[in-house]
Design an enzyme around this catalytic site. Structure first.
Site, PDB file in Angstrom:
ATOM      1  CG  ASP A  74      16.082  21.789 -29.245  1.00 25.83           C
ATOM      2  OD1 ASP A  74      14.748  20.841 -29.463  1.00 25.83           O
ATOM      3  OD2 ASP A  74      16.699  22.156 -28.653  1.00 25.83           O
ATOM      4  CD  GLU A  76      10.758  21.357 -26.858  1.00 26.73           C
ATOM      5  OE1 GLU A  76      11.629  19.474 -26.531  1.00 26.73           O
ATOM      6  OE2 GLU A  76      12.471  21.659 -27.283  1.00 26.73           O
TER       7      GLU A  76
END
Length: 693
Positions: free
Chosen positions: A355, A392
Site C-alpha cells: 500500500d 501501489e
C-alpha cells in the site's frame, strides 16, 4: 532431570530471580518472544531507552501478574533480552514498559507508564471477536501472545503460477462472506472464505489478493453515520497494530486464540485448489497516528527511529494518516524484512501488494531515493525469492511513480494509468484511442525492459467505485462516511448512462450491462496481469460510495443473491476468464512487435485522431489469431476484418451487444461468421473473434 517436560540442558537454568521468576540473560535475536528449553526468551529493541520492563498478564487479566525489569547487564547494544523460566506459553499475555527521555522536539516520546505491544508479537489479543465492545481502560489493550509452531502443512507447496498466467481477485475477508446470503457456516471469517474456494475455482481466478489481515483495531474510527448515528469503524484495516499477527476478529476461532491455525488452513486449502494468496500490506504508516494518537508500540519504543520526523520533531504525513514509517532506516528495514519473511516461512504466502509503496523509497527526510535500499533488499532477499512483489506506486503526498518505481527486475505495479485510460475510453472521452492501444498491450511506454507482467491491469479496486457504480453514477455519494462527502476521489472517470443511481429504465439497464461487459472484455484481453474486484462479476453496488473504508454493513458486503439477479454478467466474466486461460497469445510476457496489428473501421487503418472512438487489434502467434474490436462510439460501424491466415475463418467469441446467451461462447465452441470478412459492431460494444480452420 527435565524442566517443564523438556530435556535438561547445561545452559537451561536461571542465574537470578526477578519478581519471583527465575531468569537469565537472553539472546538478542530473534526479536520478540521465543520458546526455549524451560522458558521463553524475550527480546525488544529500544536504542535510546534507559530502562525496560517485561510485563506479564494472565489471559484477559486486567492487572499484571508481574513486572520484571531487565537488568542493565541483560542489555546488548540497544536490545533488552531476558529468558524467563516456568511460564506457560499458551496461557500468557505480555507487553513491555520502556523509560527514556520525553523530548518531542528531538523525536523522543518515551512514557514509562504505557504498556507497549511487542512489534514482533505473533498473536495479539484484545480484539478477538469482530465488533465486540472494547475495554478502553484495560492496561495495554493490544496484548502480545505466543503461538505454537505445531501446524501440519501436509507438504503444502506454493503453486508458483507464472506471472503472465495470473488472474488476480481482490477481496475483503470479512465482506466476502458476511452477508446472510453467503451461506457459509462462519460468516466473515477465514473459515467462511474457505467455503467459497469452489466458487473461486468455478470463476477461474487463480490468485486472491486479500485486503489487510494483519491485526488492526476496527474500533479506531471515532465518526458516526450522520443519518443513523451508528458508530463507524475501520473496516478496511489499513491501520496496522500488529505486523506479525493475523487479525483475530477475522477468525471463527479468534476467541480461542486459534486465528493462526485457521488462517494457515485457508492458505493450505487455497494452494490445494491451485490458487495463490497475496497479502495487501501496509508499511507506510501505523495505527499510532500523529502526536495526538495512541501510544501502542513503536512510539513508545523508539519514535525517532520508526517514524519520519521534521527537524522540529513533528510527523511527516506522506501517508495521509498522521504519520509515515521511516522505511529506509536500517532498523526499520530489518523489521520489514523480518515481517515478510515470517509470513512467507510461517504462513506460506505467495506475494505482497504494498500500500502507498512510493513511501518505501523515501529517505528519512522524505526525499525520494534513486536507489532505495529497502526495495533492493526486498527484491533480492533469498527467503522472498519466489514472492510476487506488487507496488501501489504512489503515495498521499503526490509522489506518483507508475512506470518509474524502482523495480530491480522484480517489482510489478498497480497500473493506475491503465485504469484511468480504460475508464475514459469507456465513457467516450475524445483522444483516448492512442493511449488505449498502449495500455492493452502491456504499457510498453511504462515498462520497456520489464515486460508486460510489470503491469497489474485493473479497472476497479477496493478504493473507488465498483464496476456497477462506475456505470451508474457520475459523482461519489459518501455522505454515510460522516465527512460531508469530502472523502474519496473526485476524478472517477465514471458515467451513469443517463440517470444517476438506480433506475427501472430498461434501455439504461441494458446499456449499463453492456458497459460492464465492455470493461471486463477489455481487461481480460489485455496483456499484463488482470485484477478483478470481488463482486464485480455480480454487479455488486455500494450505491455510489467510492470510499467504504468505514462501512461494515450491506454497503460493503458481497450480496450473493446477485449471482441469480445478474447471472448474465457472472456467466460472461466466467467464460471470458476461461477464454483468456485457453489462449497464450493474450498472456505473452513480452511486449509485442509485428505480431500485433491495429485496425479501425477498415482493416489496417486505425483512427488515431482526437475524434476516434473505435480501436481494433489483432494478436497473432504461430498457433492462433485473436481479433478484438472496441467501440465506444454511439453509432454502428461496419467493420472490414483483416484476413486471417491461409485456411482460417473468423469465428465469433463474444459480442457485448448481443442478447444473452449469445453474448459469449464456450471456448472451443465459437461459431463462424455468417458474412466472412465483415462484422457490424453495435454502439458502445466490444467484439472478440478467433481465427479457426
Amino acid at each position: 532431570m527435565t524442566t517443564a517436560g523438556l530435556p535438561a540442558r547445561i545452559d537451561a537454568y536461571p542465574t537470578r530471580r526477578i519478581a519471583g521468576y527465575g531468569v537469565r540473560p537472553g539472546r538478542p535475536l530473534p526479536f520478540g518472544a521465543t520458546p526455549v528449553p524451560g522458558g521463553i526468551n524475550f527480546s525488544v529493541h529500544s536504542g535510546p531507552a534507559t530502562r525496560a520492563w517485561l510485563v506479564l498478564f494472565a489471559p484477559g487479566g486486567r492487572e499484571p501478574l508481574a513486572e520484571l525489569e531487565f537488568p542493565q547487564v541483560f542489555r546488548v547494544g540497544g536490545v533488552f533480552a531476558m529468558t524467563v523460566f516456568g511460564l506457560d506459553e499458551e496461557n500468557l499475555e505480555y507487553g513491555f514498559r520502556v523509560d527514556g527521555p520525553f523530548d518531542p522536539a528531538r523525536g523522543d516520546r518515551f512514557d514509562a507508564t504505557a504498556v507497549l505491544t511487542d512489534p514482533y508479537a505473533r498473536l495479539i489479543s484484545g480484539r478477538d471477536v469482530w465488533g465486540a465492545p472494547p475495554d478502553r481502560d484495560r492496561p495495554c489493550p493490544h496484548r502480545s501472545r505466543l503461538v505454537r509452531d505445531d501446524f501440519d502443512w501436509e507438504d503444502d507447496a506454493p503453486p508458483r503460477i507464472p506471472d503472465e498466467d495470473l488472474i488476480v481477485y481482490e477481496l475483503h475477508v470479512r465482506g466476502f462472506t458476511r452477508h446472510p446470503s453467503a451461506g457459509v457456516s462462519a460468516p466473515g471469517t477465514y473459515a467462511g472464505l474457505r467455503e467459497k474456494i469452489p466458487y473461486l475455482k468455478e470463476l477461474g481466478v487463480n490468485c486472491v489478493e486479500l485486503m489487510p489481515v494483519f491485526e488492526f483495531d476496527e474500533h479506531a474510527n471515532p465518526r458516526s453515520d450522520p443519518a443513523t448515528g451508528r458508530p463507524l469503524c475501520d473496516y478496511w484495516g489499513y491501520s496496522t497494530v500488529g505486523f506479525f499477527a493475523p487479525k483475530a476478529g477475522y477468525a471463527a476461532t479468534g476467541h480461542l486464540g486459534m486465528q493462526a491455525d485457521e488462517f494457515k488452513t485457508l492458505v493450505k486449502e487455497l494452494h490445494a485448489a491451485g490458487i495463490e494468496i497475496v497479502l495487501d500490506v501496509v508499511f507506510n504508516h501505523t495505527a499510532e497516528g500523529n502526536e495526538n494518537g495512541p501510544v501502542i508500540s513503536f512510539r513508545g519504543l523508539d519514535n525517532a527511529t520508526y517514524y519520519m520526523l521534521t527537524p522540529a520533531g513533528e510527523y511527516y504525513n506522506f501517508s495521509g494518516t498522521g504519520n509515515t514509517v521511516n522505511c529506509n532506516h536500517p532498523v526499520v528495514r530489518g523489521f520489514i524484512l523480518d515481517c515478510l519473511r515470517h509470513w512467507v516461512a510461517e504462513y506460506h504466502i505467495d506475494g505482497f501488494r504494498f500500500d502507498l509503496a512510493a513511501i518505501l523509497d523515501r529517505a528519512p527526510d522524505g526525499t525520494p531515493l534513486a536507489n532505495p535500499p529497502l526495495l533492493e533488499q526486498l527484491a533480492h532477499d533469498p527467503v522472498l525469492g519466489h514472492c510476487k512483489l506488487i507496488a501501489e506506486a504512489w503515495d498521499a503526498a503526490g509522489l506518483y511513480e507508475v512506470g518509474t518505481f524502482p523495480s530491480y527486475g522484480r517489482w510489478a505495479e498497480w497500473n493506475g494509468k491503465y485504469r484511468d485510460t480504460v475508464r475514459r475510453f469507456l465513457k467516450g472521452d475524445a483522444g483516448t484511442v492512442g493511449e488505449l492501444a498502449t495500455r492493452v498491450v502491456g504499457s510498453p511506454d511504462l515498462y520497456t525492459g520489464r515486460g508486460t507482467t510489470a503491469s497489474v491491469n485493473f479497472v476497479t479496486a477496493h478504493d473507488g467505485f465498483t464496476l456497477h457504480d462506475l456505470v451508474s453514477y457520475n459523482d461519489k455519494h459518501n455522505e454515510a462516511n460522516g465527512e460531508g462527502n469530502a472523502d474519496g476521489a473526485n476524478d472517477n472517470h465514471s458515467w451513469n448512462c443517463g440517470v444517476e443511481g438506480p433506475t427501472e429504465d430498461p434501455d439504461i439497464l441494458r446499456l449499463r450491462m453492456r458497459q460492464m461487459k465492455n470493461a471486463m472484455a477489455i481487461l481480460l484481453t489485455s496483456q499484463g496481469v488482470p485484477m478483478l474486484l470481488a463482486g464485480d462479476e455480480l454487479a455488486r453496488t455500494q450505491h455510489g460510495n467510492n470510499n467504504t473504508y468505514c462501512q461494515d454493513n450491506e454497503l460493503s458486503w458481497t450480496d450473493w443473491t446477485l449471482r441469480g439477479t445478474h447471472a448474465e454478467l457472472h456467466r460472461f466474466v466466467r467464460r471470458l476468464i476461461a477464454f483468456r486461460r485457453a489462449h497464450p497469445v493474450l498472456r505473452r510476457p513480452c511486449h509485442p512487435g509485428a505480431e500485433v496489428t491495429w485496425h479501425g473501421v477498415r482493416a489496417g487503418e486505425p483512427d488515431w485522431s482526437e475524434s476516434g472512438r473505435l480501436l481494433a487489434v489483432t494478436r497473432s502467434s504461430d498457433d492462433e489469431q485473436i481479433y478484438v474490436a472496441m467501440n465506444t462510439h454511439w453509432e454502428f460501424h461496419d467493420l472490414e476484418l483483416p484476413s486471417p491466415r491461409e485456411g482460417g475463418v473468423w469465428h465469433l467469441v463474444a459480442d457485448t451487444a448481443a442478447e444473452h446467451p449469445d453474448d459469449i461462447r464456450v471456448p472451443g465452441d465459437e461459431q463462424p461468421l455468417t458474412v466472412p470478412g465483415r462484422y457490424r459492431i453495435a454502439p458502445r460494444s466490444t467484439v472478440i473473434l478467433i481465427a479457426r480452420n
